[in-house]
Design an enzyme around this catalytic site. Structure first.
Site, short mmCIF file in Angstrom:
data_model
loop_
_atom_site.label_atom_id
_atom_site.label_comp_id
_atom_site.label_asym_id
_atom_site.label_seq_id
_atom_site.Cartn_x
_atom_site.Cartn_y
_atom_site.Cartn_z
N MET A 23 2.72 -14.77 -1.25
CA MET A 23 2.49 -13.97 -1.47
C MET A 23 1.07 -12.95 -0.35
SD MET A 23 4.85 -12.25 -4.07
CE MET A 23 6.46 -11.59 -3.88
N GLY A 24 1.42 -12.29 0.12
CA GLY A 24 0.48 -11.61 0.78
C GLY A 24 1.05 -11.12 2.17
N ARG A 25 2.62 -9.88 2.80
CA ARG A 25 2.14 -9.43 3.66
C ARG A 25 1.10 -8.75 4.43
NH1 ARG A 25 7.82 -6.12 2.36
NH2 ARG A 25 6.46 -5.61 0.42
N ARG A 60 4.58 -13.60 -8.69
CA ARG A 60 4.39 -12.03 -9.86
C ARG A 60 4.23 -12.56 -11.11
NH1 ARG A 60 5.87 -7.94 -6.25
NH2 ARG A 60 7.13 -7.28 -6.89
N ARG A 66 8.86 0.94 -6.59
CA ARG A 66 8.81 1.79 -6.34
C ARG A 66 9.86 3.02 -5.67
NH1 ARG A 66 7.90 -3.43 -3.78
NH2 ARG A 66 5.64 -4.38 -4.01
N ARG A 91 -1.24 -1.32 -22.79
CA ARG A 91 -1.93 -1.68 -24.11
C ARG A 91 -3.49 -0.91 -24.07
NH1 ARG A 91 -5.46 -5.66 -26.51
NH2 ARG A 91 -5.66 -5.60 -28.27
N THR A 125 -2.76 -5.35 -8.34
CA THR A 125 -2.20 -5.84 -7.23
C THR A 125 -2.04 -7.14 -6.90
OG1 THR A 125 -1.02 -6.43 -4.86
CG2 THR A 125 -2.61 -4.48 -5.73
N ILE A 126 -0.74 -8.29 -7.21
CA ILE A 126 -1.86 -9.72 -6.52
C ILE A 126 -2.44 -10.18 -5.19
CG2 ILE A 126 0.40 -10.71 -8.14
CD1 ILE A 126 1.48 -12.20 -5.25
N ASP A 127 -1.98 -9.14 -4.92
CA ASP A 127 -2.88 -9.11 -2.98
C ASP A 127 -4.28 -9.03 -3.35
OD1 ASP A 127 -0.19 -9.50 -2.34
OD2 ASP A 127 0.43 -7.79 -1.58
N ASP A 130 -6.10 -6.52 -2.70
CA ASP A 130 -6.11 -5.96 -1.33
C ASP A 130 -6.60 -4.36 -1.80
OD1 ASP A 130 -3.63 -5.37 -2.30
OD2 ASP A 130 -2.65 -5.23 0.48
N VAL A 169 -3.35 2.86 -23.97
CA VAL A 169 -2.89 3.28 -25.31
C VAL A 169 -3.31 3.60 -26.57
CG1 VAL A 169 -1.30 3.12 -26.87
CG2 VAL A 169 -0.35 3.42 -24.37
N ARG A 170 -4.30 2.19 -26.51
CA ARG A 170 -5.19 2.23 -28.05
C ARG A 170 -5.84 3.07 -27.84
NH1 ARG A 170 -3.82 -3.58 -30.50
NH2 ARG A 170 -1.67 -3.28 -30.69
N ASP A 203 -2.29 -0.22 -3.61
CA ASP A 203 -1.70 0.83 -2.55
C ASP A 203 -0.68 1.94 -2.46
OD1 ASP A 203 -4.43 1.77 -0.40
OD2 ASP A 203 -2.87 1.58 0.49
N GLY A 252 5.11 -2.72 -6.68
CA GLY A 252 5.05 -4.74 -7.45
C GLY A 252 4.51 -4.88 -8.64
O1 F6P Z 1 2.08 -6.27 -3.07
C1 F6P Z 1 2.55 -6.60 -3.89
C2 F6P Z 1 3.33 -7.65 -3.35
O2 F6P Z 1 3.78 -9.34 -3.71
C3 F6P Z 1 3.56 -8.41 -1.83
O3 F6P Z 1 2.43 -10.17 -2.24
C4 F6P Z 1 4.51 -9.30 -1.77
O4 F6P Z 1 4.62 -8.71 0.17
C5 F6P Z 1 5.32 -7.97 -2.09
O5 F6P Z 1 4.65 -7.34 -3.03
C6 F6P Z 1 7.05 -8.15 -2.59
O6 F6P Z 1 7.49 -6.58 -2.48
P1 F6P Z 1 8.78 -7.26 -3.45
O7 F6P Z 1 9.08 -7.19 -4.54
O8 F6P Z 1 9.40 -5.77 -3.05
O9 F6P Z 1 9.73 -8.37 -2.84
#
Ligand code: F6P
Length: 336
Positions: free
Chosen positions: A179-181, A263, A76, A25, A135-137, A139, A28-29, A107, A15
């Site tokens: 978000m945050g699965r 995102r 992915r 950036r 990652t925005i999570d 985690d 590369v730099r 991850d 993601g």
């Molecule tokens: O891992 C970052 C994330 O934004 C999660 O918070 C969310 O569950 C997942 O990616 C969503 O993924 P996709 O872009 O495949 O919908």
């Protein structure tokens, strides 16, 4: 002591997260400033499998530090999970003369990086891999902070502040899914920042009566006329939660799923600065012969950790933040 690394590749995977471009950036730099050629691998690990790359020089990463998304695209990759896929990736590295890869992601990206580094070692390749957490999570076990988290939090807060205006006018209840699965960092941080009535996260088993109904009842008794409930994606469906609130309280909540809007957008200064420092350190690790590392933040410092060890680290969820949230959600005018 610097090792003579001639060429490295950089990729973004999984993601996307605001600040990934700033990290590209910086990689590369820094590489160019140390006499190392840099190649951009496009569309994550798939780009290594399919020889999908672009040469990158210092000007090619101009004007991207302020841009969300990733100029290298991301994906992915199922194929990269297989030994055959990674063998194709190693063949591309050999063809391009890559001695290092900087992989920017979460991850899943790091699991791929570890598998690739092991397979490279077995094949007698000199290839070294370094991971940068984005990652925005937020985690990643070994790193207190991941690139993109601050921007995503600010985006969610800005949206929820707008929702609050209309909820307040209509004296309504709002259920907002962030978000945050698998992780509730974003939900909890945002929940504290917007003064939520209740926050539901995957790390804390939900008792609907205790965690939602009771909190709304208490707020109502204290005179509150609108209620903001923040739900992490992985803690249950916002629509189902709204239905239950209706059943239990008679209110008619409105549901908002913020989704992928979190995102995107202009990365905050914190994300640009962290990404720049991490990108720099990633290349320095490779240049100084410390391969197979994860760049992490620990108490505000940037460190590089052995990849294998880093990926075994667990981040303990900050339940003290949950207590702060609960305490501040109390709107009684008199002391308990
Ligand atoms: O891992 C970052 C994330 O934004 C999660 O918070 C969310 O569950 C997942 O990616 C969503 O993924 P996709 O872009 O495949 O919908």
């Amino acid at each position: 002591m610097e090792r003579q690394v001639k060429r490295i590749g950089v990729l973004t995977s999984g993601g996307d997260a605001p600040g990934m471009n700033a990290a590209v950036r910086a990689v590369v730099r820094t590489a160019i400033n140390h006499g190392i050629d840099c190649v951009g691998i496009r569309r994550g690990w798939n780009g290594l499998i399919n020889s999908d790359f672009i040469p990158l020089d210092a000007p090619s990463v101009s004007h991207i530090i302020n841009k969300g998304g990733t100029m290298l695209y991301t994906a992915r990759s199922e194929e990269f999970r297989t030994a055959e896929g990674r063998a194709k990736a190693l063949a591309t590295c050999k063809l391009l003369g890559l001695e290092g890869i900087v992989a920017i992601g979460g991850d899943g990206t790091f699991q791929g990086a570890l598998a690739l580094s092991r397979q490279a070692a077995q094949a007698g390749s000199r290839l070294q891999v370094v991971g940068i957490p984005a990652t925005i999570d937020n985690d990643i076990g070994c790193s207190h902070y991941t690139i993109g988290f601050d921007t995503a939090c600010n985006t969610a807060v800005e949206c929820i502040d707008k929702l609050r205006d209309t909820m307040q006018s209509h004296e309504r209840c709002s259920v907002v899914e962030v978000m945050g699965r698998h992780a509730g960092y974003l939900a909890l941080y945002v929940g504290i920042s917007i003064g939520a009535t209740a926050v539901l996260i995957p790390e804390h088993e939900v008792d609907f009566d205790r965690d939602v109904t009771e909190k709304i009842r208490r707020a109502r008794l204290a005179g509150t006329t609108h209620y903001m409930v923040v739900v992490a994606e992985g803690a249950g469906s916002a629509f189902r939660i709204a239905e239950r609130i209706k059943e239990e309280t008679g209110m008619d909540p409105r549901v908002t799923v913020l989704g992928h809007i979190q995102r995107g957008g202009t990365p905050t200064a914190r994300d640009r600065e962290t990404a720049s420092r991490m990108g720099y350190e990633a290349v320095m690790s490779l240049a100084q012969g410390r391969g197979n590392r994860i760049i992490a933040t620990q108490d505000g410092r940037i460190v590089d950790l052995d990849m294998e060890e880093a990926l075994g680290m667990v981040k303990h969820f900050q339940m003290d933040r949950y207590e702060v949230l609960e305490s501040l959600a109390n709107t009684r005018s008199t002391p308990l």
